[in-house]
Design an enzyme around this catalytic site. Structure first.
Site, PDB file in Angstrom:
ATOM      1  CE  LYS A  45      70.519  95.285  33.717  1.00 25.04           C
ATOM      2  NZ  LYS A  45      69.930  95.361  32.381  1.00 25.04           N
ATOM      3  CG  ASN A  46      66.650  96.122  34.266  1.00 21.43           C
ATOM      4  OD1 ASN A  46      67.619  96.499  33.605  1.00 21.43           O
ATOM      5  ND2 ASN A  46      66.213  94.871  34.245  1.00 21.43           N
ATOM      6  CB  CYS A 139      69.687  92.249  22.260  1.00 14.60           C
ATOM      7  SG  CYS A 139      68.541  91.577  23.435  1.00 14.60           S
ATOM      8  NE  ARG A 144      64.898  92.949  25.050  1.00 15.63           N
ATOM      9  CZ  ARG A 144      65.692  93.337  26.045  1.00 15.63           C
ATOM     10  NH1 ARG A 144      66.992  93.221  25.927  1.00 15.63           N
ATOM     11  NH2 ARG A 144      65.193  93.841  27.146  1.00 15.63           N
ATOM     12  CG  ASP A 332      65.850  90.062  33.973  1.00 13.09           C
ATOM     13  OD1 ASP A 332      65.843  89.664  32.794  1.00 13.09           O
ATOM     14  OD2 ASP A 332      65.543  91.232  34.299  1.00 13.09           O
ATOM     15  NE  ARG A 424      74.085  95.135  28.650  1.00 17.02           N
ATOM     16  CZ  ARG A 424      72.970  94.418  28.503  1.00 17.02           C
ATOM     17  NH1 ARG A 424      73.019  93.266  27.907  1.00 17.02           N
ATOM     18  NH2 ARG A 424      71.826  94.873  28.934  1.00 17.02           N
TER      19      ARG A 424
HETATM   20  N1  EPU Z   1      57.402  92.983  23.578  1.00 16.73           N
HETATM   21  C1  EPU Z   1      56.638  93.066  22.436  1.00 16.73           C
HETATM   22  N2  EPU Z   1      56.331  94.302  21.945  1.00 16.73           N
HETATM   23  C2  EPU Z   1      56.745  95.447  22.561  1.00 16.73           C
HETATM   24  C3  EPU Z   1      57.508  95.347  23.734  1.00 16.73           C
HETATM   25  C4  EPU Z   1      57.823  94.087  24.222  1.00 16.73           C
HETATM   26  O1  EPU Z   1      56.270  92.046  21.851  1.00 16.73           O
HETATM   27  O2  EPU Z   1      56.438  96.529  22.073  1.00 16.73           O
HETATM   28  C5  EPU Z   1      57.770  91.641  24.078  1.00 16.73           C
HETATM   29  C6  EPU Z   1      59.278  91.416  24.022  1.00 16.73           C
HETATM   30  O3  EPU Z   1      59.679  91.027  22.741  1.00 16.73           O
HETATM   31  C7  EPU Z   1      59.479  90.338  25.067  1.00 16.73           C
HETATM   32  C8  EPU Z   1      58.384  90.635  26.079  1.00 16.73           C
HETATM   33  O4  EPU Z   1      57.464  91.527  25.442  1.00 16.73           O
HETATM   34  O5  EPU Z   1      59.282  89.089  24.486  1.00 16.73           O
HETATM   35  C9  EPU Z   1      58.897  91.300  27.351  1.00 16.73           C
HETATM   36  O6  EPU Z   1      59.540  92.497  27.046  1.00 16.73           O
HETATM   37  P1  EPU Z   1      59.498  93.776  27.984  1.00 16.73           P
HETATM   38  O7  EPU Z   1      59.129  94.939  27.149  1.00 16.73           O
HETATM   39  O8  EPU Z   1      58.693  93.483  29.202  1.00 16.73           O
HETATM   40  O9  EPU Z   1      61.022  93.868  28.412  1.00 16.73           O
HETATM   41  P2  EPU Z   1      61.975  95.134  28.309  1.00 16.73           P
HETATM   42  O10 EPU Z   1      61.304  96.327  28.855  1.00 16.73           O
HETATM   43  O11 EPU Z   1      62.586  95.213  26.967  1.00 16.73           O
HETATM   44  C10 EPU Z   1      62.928  94.804  30.716  1.00 16.73           C
HETATM   45  C11 EPU Z   1      64.295  94.621  31.329  1.00 16.73           C
HETATM   46  C12 EPU Z   1      64.805  93.226  30.995  1.00 16.73           C
HETATM   47  C13 EPU Z   1      63.823  92.206  31.544  1.00 16.73           C
HETATM   48  C14 EPU Z   1      62.431  92.460  30.958  1.00 16.73           C
HETATM   49  C15 EPU Z   1      61.357  91.531  31.508  1.00 16.73           C
HETATM   50  C16 EPU Z   1      65.157  96.872  31.311  1.00 16.73           C
HETATM   51  C17 EPU Z   1      66.159  97.822  30.786  1.00 16.73           C
HETATM   52  N3  EPU Z   1      65.200  95.632  30.805  1.00 16.73           N
HETATM   53  O12 EPU Z   1      63.131  94.679  29.309  1.00 16.73           O
HETATM   54  O13 EPU Z   1      66.044  93.082  31.675  1.00 16.73           O
HETATM   55  O14 EPU Z   1      64.235  90.909  31.198  1.00 16.73           O
HETATM   56  O15 EPU Z   1      62.030  93.816  31.239  1.00 16.73           O
HETATM   57  O16 EPU Z   1      61.302  91.622  32.884  1.00 16.73           O
HETATM   58  O17 EPU Z   1      64.381  97.216  32.180  1.00 16.73           O
HETATM   59  C18 EPU Z   1      68.159  92.148  32.097  1.00 16.73           C
HETATM   60  O18 EPU Z   1      68.269  92.938  33.047  1.00 16.73           O
HETATM   61  O19 EPU Z   1      68.965  91.193  31.923  1.00 16.73           O
HETATM   62  C19 EPU Z   1      67.060  92.319  31.153  1.00 16.73           C
HETATM   63  C20 EPU Z   1      67.059  91.772  29.949  1.00 16.73           C
END
Ligand code: EPU
Length: 465
Positions: A45-46, A139, A144, A332, A424
């Site tokens: 998915k991701n 969310c 996030r 995850d 989802r």
């Molecule tokens: N964060 C910040 N500032 C930013 C960006 C992120 O503080 O500008 C923090 C977030 O608040 C969080 C941490 O960094 O506490 C990790 O966030 P990250 O940006 O790594 O996650 P993401 O890109 O929003 C993706 C996956 C998530 C998965 C995370 C961590 C996608 C679409 N989503 O989210 O997937 O948990 O990486 O591996 O790729 C899921 O599939 O259930 C899911 C939530």
């Protein structure tokens, strides 16, 4: 074989999006069955979400294979269509043509439903020199923020203003092209790494992302972009170097298997004391999960290069888990493992360090007889010998998978509400479990109530408490 489906408007891809439902479906799971057989793992998915978005970078045809059929994938497709992209879908193949992007503004009503769609800001800015994307809200698992994405784009020469809930970004000056930059991420955010990698692909000069995320989906994105002529090296390490190119060309690319789905089935075998196998997988993507299963007493064997078999044990023992960025234990997979630890002898400590609100499945597991206490971002689990089926509510995507797993192991019937989370991110989960011999059925809530006096839980009350 299904026909090609040309999608030129906001109409839904497959699967169709759920409509607000007066009689939502619930999933009834009867526990206690032993599972057997083989399960096919879908595309990640991701990866799919970010690769579809990255196709915005290319003005020629892109073909993506192994695209999972998921509500989130449908949503990202709709966002691309709203920007003027042509999509054609046949089975798990998605043909994307972004030669005529007519808009750089993503609609709020679509972005607000899918956080990952914010990542379109990188390719839009790189391709068109401007982008206007609604600021995604928080969310259920945390706030996030996107500050790391924004700061990186600014270092690459973008003016970014956040006004009235919209992020407006323009390339500074009149060259219309982002400039390579050295960017250090305070945290190895997956999304920020991906946004900046996409933006840097078409930038002028070299971009270096330090403390980059190392997740397999980041590597998949780099491989996909490189297959279109991008020059990205170092993906999978903490330093990614991107030499900007002026344009990308057509490609035909297959998405990696979903490691989170595979881990969910590994836990399914362990929690039901069943031997099952699964493919395709990339075993190295599951190193942390397999190591934890071994600690718990469950063996996982590799068969060939892309198949795993779980060899169950009736002596499950407690272990500690801390979620971390890759190659650490993935957030995850935390909820699914917690369901297993609930039935493992002894005391386990699960620490969620990635998201600030990702332990909401605990009260639901407790409702099924688990003994788990939460203190800040820690869950202390005292293993119990038995779970009992109960009405429960899925609070996020991975929590919903954990409740299905707990339901498969529990005595009696579990009825799970909140299936929009499950849909989802898991392709055909019920069909896959039915194929392994599990007993589960999706029925309208009214049918569940009529059949056995099931009382739905007020999930709004649950959220506000
Ligand atoms: N964060 C910040 N500032 C930013 C960006 C992120 O503080 O500008 C923090 C977030 O608040 C969080 C941490 O960094 O506490 C990790 O966030 P990250 O940006 O790594 O996650 P993401 O890109 O929003 C993706 C996956 C998530 C998965 C995370 C961590 C996608 C679409 N989503 O989210 O997937 O948990 O990486 O591996 O790729 C899921 O599939 O259930 C899911 C939530």
């Amino acid at each position: 074989m299904s026909e090609d489906k040309l999608i030129t408007t906001h109409q839904a891809l497959i699967p169709t999006l759920p409509s607000p439902d007066a009689d939502p479906a619930v999933l009834q799971v009867w526990g206690g069955s032993s599972l057997q057989g083989h399960v096919k793992i879908s595309g990640a998915k991701n990866s799919a979400l970010v690769l579809i978005t990255a196709a915005l970078l290319c003005s020629e045809d892109c073909r993506l294979r192994n695209v999972p059929s998921l509500v989130d994938v449908t949503r990202i497709g709709q966002i691309l269509v709203s920007l003027g992209v042509k999509l054609k879908q046949q089975d798990d193949i998605l043909n994307i043509n972004a030669s005529t992007i007519s808009k750089s503004k993503a609609p709020y009503e679509l972005v607000s439903q899918l956080r990952a769609s914010f990542f379109a800001i990188g390719p839009l800015l790189a391709r068109l020199g401007s982008a206007c994307v609604p600021l995604p809200g928080g969310c259920t698992i945390g706030a996030r923020p996107v500050a790391l994405h924004v700061r990186g784009l600014q270092l690459m020469g973008a003016d970014v203003q956040i006004e009235h809930g919209m992020v407006n970004a323009h390339v500074r000056g009149n060259r219309g092209r982002l400039q390579g930059a050295k960017i250090y991420l305070d945290y190895p955010s997956v999304g920020a790494t991906e946004t900046l990698m996409m933006a840097a692909t078409l930038a002028q000069g070299e971009t270096i992302i330090e403390n980059a995320a190392q997740e397999p989906e980041v590597v998949d994105l780099a491989n996909f972009c490189n297959s279109m002529g991008a020059k990205i090296r170092g993906a999978g390490t903490n330093t990614i170097v991107i030499s900007g190119v002026s344009r990308l060309h057509s490609t035909d690319y297959s998405i990696i298997p979903d490691r989170v789905e595979a881990a969910t089935f590994l836990v399914a075998g362990a929690i039901t004391y069943s031997e099952i196998s699964m493919s395709p997988v990339v075993p190295e993507h599951l190193t942390a999960a397999i190591a934890k299963l071994q600690d718990i007493g469950v063996q996982v064997v590799t068969e060939g290069s892309d198949c795993l078999r779980v060899i169950p044990s009736h002596n499950l023992v407690a272990t500690d888990i801390e979620t971390l960025p890759y190659p650490g234990f993935p957030t995850d997979m935390q909820a699914q493992f917690m369901a297993l630890l609930a039935l493992s002898e002894g005391n386990s400590l699960v620490s969620e360090t990635v998201f600030e609100n990702r332990l909401r499945h605990v009260p639901e597991l407790n409702r099924m007889g688990a003994d788990i206490r939460v203190k800040n971002n820690h869950a202390i689990i005292r293993g119990v010998p038995l779970l009992t089926g109960a009405p429960v509510v899925a609070t996020d995507l991975r929590a919903s998978a954990a409740l299905v797993l707990a339901g498969l192991a529990a005595q009696g019937k579990t009825t799970i509400q909140g299936l929009h989370h499950l849909d989802r991110g898991y392709e055909n989960l019920e069909a896959k479990f039915l194929g392994l011999g599990a007993k589960l059925e999706r029925v309208p809530q009214s049918v569940a109530i009529a059949n056995d006096a099931f009382s739905p839980i007020n999930s709004d009350a649950l959220i506000s408490s």
